[in-house]
Design an enzyme around this catalytic site. Sequence first.
Site, PDB file in Angstrom:
ATOM      1  N   LYS A 199       0.822  -1.201   0.000  1.00 40.51           N
ATOM      2  CA  LYS A 199       0.000   0.000   0.000  1.00 40.51           C
ATOM      3  C   LYS A 199       0.862   1.259   0.000  1.00 40.51           C
ATOM      4  CE  LYS A 199      -3.724  -2.460   2.347  1.00 40.51           C
ATOM      5  NZ  LYS A 199      -4.378  -2.790   3.634  1.00 40.51           N
TER       6      LYS A 199
ATOM      7  N   GLN B 208      -4.469  -1.555   9.880  1.00 45.95           N
ATOM      8  CA  GLN B 208      -4.280  -2.843   9.219  1.00 45.95           C
ATOM      9  C   GLN B 208      -4.860  -3.964  10.075  1.00 45.95           C
ATOM     10  OE1 GLN B 208      -3.031  -3.394   6.079  1.00 45.95           O
ATOM     11  NE2 GLN B 208      -3.727  -5.487   6.434  1.00 45.95           N
TER      12      GLN B 208
ATOM     13  N   ASP C 144     -11.155   2.993   4.610  1.00 45.28           N
ATOM     14  CA  ASP C 144     -11.467   1.561   4.528  1.00 45.28           C
ATOM     15  C   ASP C 144     -12.970   1.316   4.461  1.00 45.28           C
ATOM     16  OD1 ASP C 144      -9.411  -0.217   4.167  1.00 45.28           O
ATOM     17  OD2 ASP C 144      -8.854  -0.328   6.272  1.00 45.28           O
TER      18      ASP C 144
END
Length: 361
Positions: free
Chosen positions: A121, A165, A188
């Site tokens: 990422k 994460q 997200d």
Amino acid sequence: MGLVAITWPNYIRKRLPLTIRFLHTMKGHQLGQILLSPPLPSLDLPDIWNPNSSCQSIPTTHSSFKEQTAVVLDGKLISMEIRSKIATKVRQMKKCLGKVPGLAVILVGQRRDSQIYVRNKIMACEEVGIKSLVTELPADCAETDVQNAVMKFNKDPSVHGILVQLPLPQHLDEEKVLDAVSLEKDVDGFHPLNMGNLAMRGREPLFIPCTPKGCIELLIRYGVEIMGKKAVVIGRSNIVGLPASLLLQRHHATVTVVHAFTENPQHITSEADIVVSAAGVPKLVRGNWIKPGATVIDVGTTPVEDLSCEDGYRLTGDVCYEEAIKVASVITPVPGGVGPMTVAMLLCNTLDSAKRMLNFT
């Protein structure tokens, strides 16, 4: 059908502790759910869930359908096109405002797979000109440490997206941590308000979860018709299954969700025009699960022992690719299908957040 015992090798235990929910689909067996966490036990699983078993044991022929080869959806190619457009927009923003989008990532612990995902990422951010910040915390950190890191980025005006994460270590409450992320920076798409707005007609979430968004983007770009079609989503996690089903409904598909307590999931799945599998079970979806000419989106990425690979394992999808490609009309590979699209959608969400906060069009 006999049962086989699978004992995961030590390097998989150390590098990739997994949470796998699986659907027990063989007739006559009890539906169940198994939580795998280090140390991983030996499991008695049907052959269909042996990650090293051959896909060729179950016939894929259909009495009224001639064998074909499906069109393979190239997630890498589409993601590269999307990244190119994002990079152009970021350059315009920098030229006009002297600012660029900022993405903050919080990584807790030393999980090898999480480290790889975060690295990918960050590399993707660098390629398109998005600024990235990473906060790493030890696996035994307190929940307040993670929340404080989130709050710090919430207050930072140069940060337009925050990503925690997952998964987090078991002693941490993921729900509380994700709730701490600012709604406006929840790239997200996991904040309860974003998920709730996705579920309600007439409302629009600020962000859509990246993997489901990537799935739909692939379908649209390859001209797969969604409106009015029967869709089956295998799995109902908050990360993929649930938002994927909601997003398909927004595109006017008739959606059925298959989960651990679904009776006869094979029959239900075999009637679908579109199948999205996000169960995390290698080779769960066999050729005889698929309606001839259906579209198959494989979200699964489970590590399976393969000593011929550099890291000693390879990623395997939920779908038995060798069988499915002969029955479906459209299919995604693993890797190279949904994975690159997930990262591209994260970059899209971060750019959209920056445009909104900076009032840039």
